[in-house]
Design an enzyme around this catalytic site. Structure first.
Site, short mmCIF file in Angstrom:
data_model
loop_
_atom_site.label_atom_id
_atom_site.label_comp_id
_atom_site.label_asym_id
_atom_site.label_seq_id
_atom_site.Cartn_x
_atom_site.Cartn_y
_atom_site.Cartn_z
N ARG A 235 0.86 -1.18 0.00
CA ARG A 235 0.00 0.00 0.00
C ARG A 235 0.90 1.24 0.00
O ARG A 235 1.91 1.27 0.71
CB ARG A 235 -0.91 0.04 1.24
N GLU A 264 -2.51 7.52 -5.01
CA GLU A 264 -2.83 6.87 -6.29
C GLU A 264 -4.30 7.01 -6.70
O GLU A 264 -4.63 6.86 -7.88
CB GLU A 264 -2.45 5.38 -6.25
N HIS A 296 -0.70 -0.16 -9.81
CA HIS A 296 -1.48 -1.09 -8.99
C HIS A 296 -1.97 -2.27 -9.84
O HIS A 296 -3.17 -2.56 -9.90
CB HIS A 296 -2.65 -0.39 -8.31
N GLN A 297 -1.02 -2.92 -10.50
CA GLN A 297 -1.40 -4.04 -11.39
C GLN A 297 -0.91 -5.38 -10.88
O GLN A 297 -1.08 -6.40 -11.57
CB GLN A 297 -0.90 -3.79 -12.82
P1 NAD Z 1 -1.50 -11.16 4.96
O1 NAD Z 1 -2.51 -10.70 5.95
O2 NAD Z 1 -1.45 -12.60 4.57
O3 NAD Z 1 -0.03 -10.76 5.46
C1 NAD Z 1 0.26 -9.53 6.06
C2 NAD Z 1 1.39 -9.80 7.05
O4 NAD Z 1 1.81 -8.54 7.58
C3 NAD Z 1 0.95 -10.68 8.24
O5 NAD Z 1 1.87 -11.73 8.41
C4 NAD Z 1 0.98 -9.69 9.42
O6 NAD Z 1 1.34 -10.31 10.65
C5 NAD Z 1 2.04 -8.72 8.97
N1 NAD Z 1 2.00 -7.45 9.67
C6 NAD Z 1 0.94 -6.81 10.20
N2 NAD Z 1 1.34 -5.67 10.81
C7 NAD Z 1 2.70 -5.61 10.67
C8 NAD Z 1 3.69 -4.71 11.10
N3 NAD Z 1 3.38 -3.64 11.83
N4 NAD Z 1 4.97 -4.96 10.78
C9 NAD Z 1 5.30 -6.08 10.07
N5 NAD Z 1 4.40 -6.99 9.64
C10 NAD Z 1 3.11 -6.75 9.94
O7 NAD Z 1 -1.71 -10.22 3.69
P2 NAD Z 1 -1.21 -10.51 2.19
O8 NAD Z 1 -2.28 -11.21 1.45
O9 NAD Z 1 0.15 -11.06 2.22
O10 NAD Z 1 -1.19 -9.01 1.63
C11 NAD Z 1 -0.24 -8.08 2.08
C12 NAD Z 1 -0.61 -6.70 1.56
O11 NAD Z 1 -0.47 -6.68 0.13
C13 NAD Z 1 -2.08 -6.32 1.78
O12 NAD Z 1 -2.26 -5.71 3.03
C14 NAD Z 1 -2.38 -5.37 0.66
O13 NAD Z 1 -2.22 -4.06 1.14
C15 NAD Z 1 -1.31 -5.67 -0.38
N6 NAD Z 1 -1.85 -6.13 -1.65
C16 NAD Z 1 -1.48 -5.48 -2.79
C17 NAD Z 1 -1.96 -5.90 -4.03
C18 NAD Z 1 -1.55 -5.23 -5.31
O14 NAD Z 1 -2.18 -5.46 -6.35
N7 NAD Z 1 -0.50 -4.41 -5.32
C19 NAD Z 1 -2.84 -6.98 -4.08
C20 NAD Z 1 -3.20 -7.64 -2.90
C21 NAD Z 1 -2.70 -7.20 -1.68
#
Ligand code: NAD
Length: 329
Positions: A235, A264, A296-297
Site C-alpha cells: 500500500r 494513487e 497497482h497491477q
Molecule cells: P497477509 O494478511 O497474509 O499478510 C500480512 C502480514 O503482515 C501478516 O503476516 C501480518 O502479521 C504482517 N504485519 C501486520 N502488521 C505488521 C507490522 N506492523 N509490521 C510487520 N508486519 C506486519 O496479507 P497478504 O495477502 O500477504 O497481503 C499483504 C498486503 O499486500 C495487503 O495488506 C495489501 O495491502 C497488499 N496487496 C497489494 C496488491 C496489489 O495489487 N498491489 C494486491 C493484494 C494485496
C-alpha cells in the site's frame, strides 16, 4: 439482491458476470465512477455496494450509504484501510472482503519489478526498438547471495521470499510473529533495524495500519545500505514519498519499484495520457531513471480476477441467505 458495483472496469464486469448465476439471485449494476459524495446517488435502490481499493468509504459516505438503505459493502480486495469500519458497525452495515485471491500474482509481479529494475529490461526494450544495442548504463547485479529483507511475511511476503530464496538470496524477514516454516527454509527472523542495515533489497508486504503508515520514513532510510533497492507492492502510504525522493536524490536509495502510491486514487486505473497531472510529487518520482512504477497491477491476473469474482459473489450470496460470513471484516 441488487448490488451497485463502483469503480467498475470492463474486466470487473466480465468476471463478475461470468461467475454469477441465476440461483444466486444477485443483480449487478455497473458504474464506472469511484464511490464519492457525487456518485453515491447511483447506489439508491440497491441493497449492497461492491467497491475497490480507491473508493473512499469515510464516515460521511458510510452515513449516507446507511440513509439510502445499503446493508452490505463487498470489497473486491483484501485491504480495508479505505473503509471506516467503526462507522459501518455503528450503522449496522456489514463489510465483507476477499482476503486471498492470488498471493502468487502479487509475489510474481514483485519479483518481476525487482528483475526489471535491476537488469533495466524496460530501458533495454526501448533501446533495441531503436536499433541501439549499446550496453552502457544497463549493468545490473546478481541477486545470488544478496540479502533481501521482507517486511510482513504473510501470504504474499512468504511466496515472494520463497521465490527469491530460489535465486540463492539470503532472506531476512520482519513480522509481528516469527514463522516456523520460514525459519525451516533458512530465512532469518530479524528486527526492522537489522533489515534496514543489512539488506540490498527491501520489499514491503505488511498491511497499511496506523502503526505501519510511513514505516519507510527519513529515519528508516538513513539506516539503510547505500544504494538499497526499495520495493512496495503493498500500500502506498507505507512509504513517506517525500522522504524517498530525498533518499533518491542523495543516492542512498539506488532503486525504487512501486506498484502502489500514497495518492494513487486520483491517478491509477485511469488513462490520463491526454490529461494534465497535477501531482508534483508523483511527477518528480517519474523523473528518476532508477524508479519503476506500475499502476497497482500486481494483482491483475486471470486467476486473481476469477477468484475475486467468485469470493465476492459467495460473500453476497451468504449474506442474502443469512449464512455465517467467513470473510466479514
Ligand atoms: P497477509 O494478511 O497474509 O499478510 C500480512 C502480514 O503482515 C501478516 O503476516 C501480518 O502479521 C504482517 N504485519 C501486520 N502488521 C505488521 C507490522 N506492523 N509490521 C510487520 N508486519 C506486519 O496479507 P497478504 O495477502 O500477504 O497481503 C499483504 C498486503 O499486500 C495487503 O495488506 C495489501 O495491502 C497488499 N496487496 C497489494 C496488491 C496489489 O495489487 N498491489 C494486491 C493484494 C494485496
Amino acid at each position: 439482491m441488487k448490488v451497485a458495483v463502483f469503480s467498475a472496469k470492463p474486466y470487473d464486469k466480465e468476471f463478475l458476470l461470468k461467475e454469477n448465476n441465476i440461483e444466486n439471485n444477485i443483480q449487478f449494476s455497473f458504474f464506472e465512477p469511484h464511490l464519492s459524495g457525487d456518485s453515491i446517488k447511483l447506489a439508491e435502490g440497491h441493497e449492497g455496494i461492491c467497491v475497490f481499493v480507491n473508493d473512499d468509504l469515510n464516515r460521511q459516505i458510510v452515513e449516507q450509504l446507511s440513509s439510502i438503505g445499503i446493508k452490505i459493502i463487498a470489497l473486491r480486495c483484501a485491504g480495508f484501510n479505505n473503509v471506516d469500519i467503526k462507522a459501518c458497525n455503528e450503522h449496522g452495515i456489514v463489510v465483507v472482503r476477499v482476503p486471498s485471491y492470488s498471493p502468487n500474482a502479487v509475489a510474481e509481479h514483485t519479483v518481476g519489478l525487482i528483475l526489471t529494475l535491476n537488469r533495466k529490461i524496460h530501458r533495454a526494450y526501448n533501446r533495441v526498438k531503436e536499433n541501439n544495442f549499446a550496453l552502457d548504463g544497463l549493468m545490473g547485479f546478481d541477486i545470488y547471495q544478496k540479502t533481501i529483507g521482507i517486511i510482513g511475511i504473510g501470504k504474499i511476503g512468504k511466496i515472494t521470499a520463497k521465490i527469491l530464496l530460489g535465486f540463492g538470496a539470503k532472506i531476512l524477514y520482519y513480522d509481528l510473529h516469527q514463522d516456523s516454516e520460514c525459519d525451516s527454509l533458512g530465512m532469518r527472523y530479524s528486527s526492522l533495524e537489522e533489515i534496514y542495515v543489512q539488506s540490498n533489497i527491501i520489499s514491503l508486504h505488511c498491511p497499511l495500519t496506523p502503526s505501519t503508515k510511513h514505516i519507510i520514513n527519513e529515519q528508516a532510510i538513513d539506516s539503510m545500505k547505500q544504494g538499497v533497492m526499495l520495493v512496495n507492492t503493498s500500500r502506498g502510504a507505507l512509504i513517506d514519498t517525500k522522504a524517498v525522493i530525498k533518499g533518491l536524490k542523495s543516492l542512498k536509495i539506488g532503486y525504487l519499484a512501486l506498484d502502489v502510491y500514497e495518492e494513487e486514487a486520483d491517478l491509477f486505473f485511469e488513462d490520463l495520457s491526454a490529461k494534465m497531472i497535477n501531482d508534483e510529487v508523483f511527477l518528480r518520482l517519474l523523473t528518476f531513471p532508477n524508479v519503476l512504477v506500475t499502476g497497482h497491477q500486481a494483482f491483475f491476473t486471470q486467476e486473481a480476477l476469477s477468484q475475486i469474482a467468485k469470493t465476492t459473489i459467495k460473500n453476497l450470496s451468504d449474506f442474502q441467505s443469512n449464512k455465517v460470513l467467513e470473510n466479514k471484516v
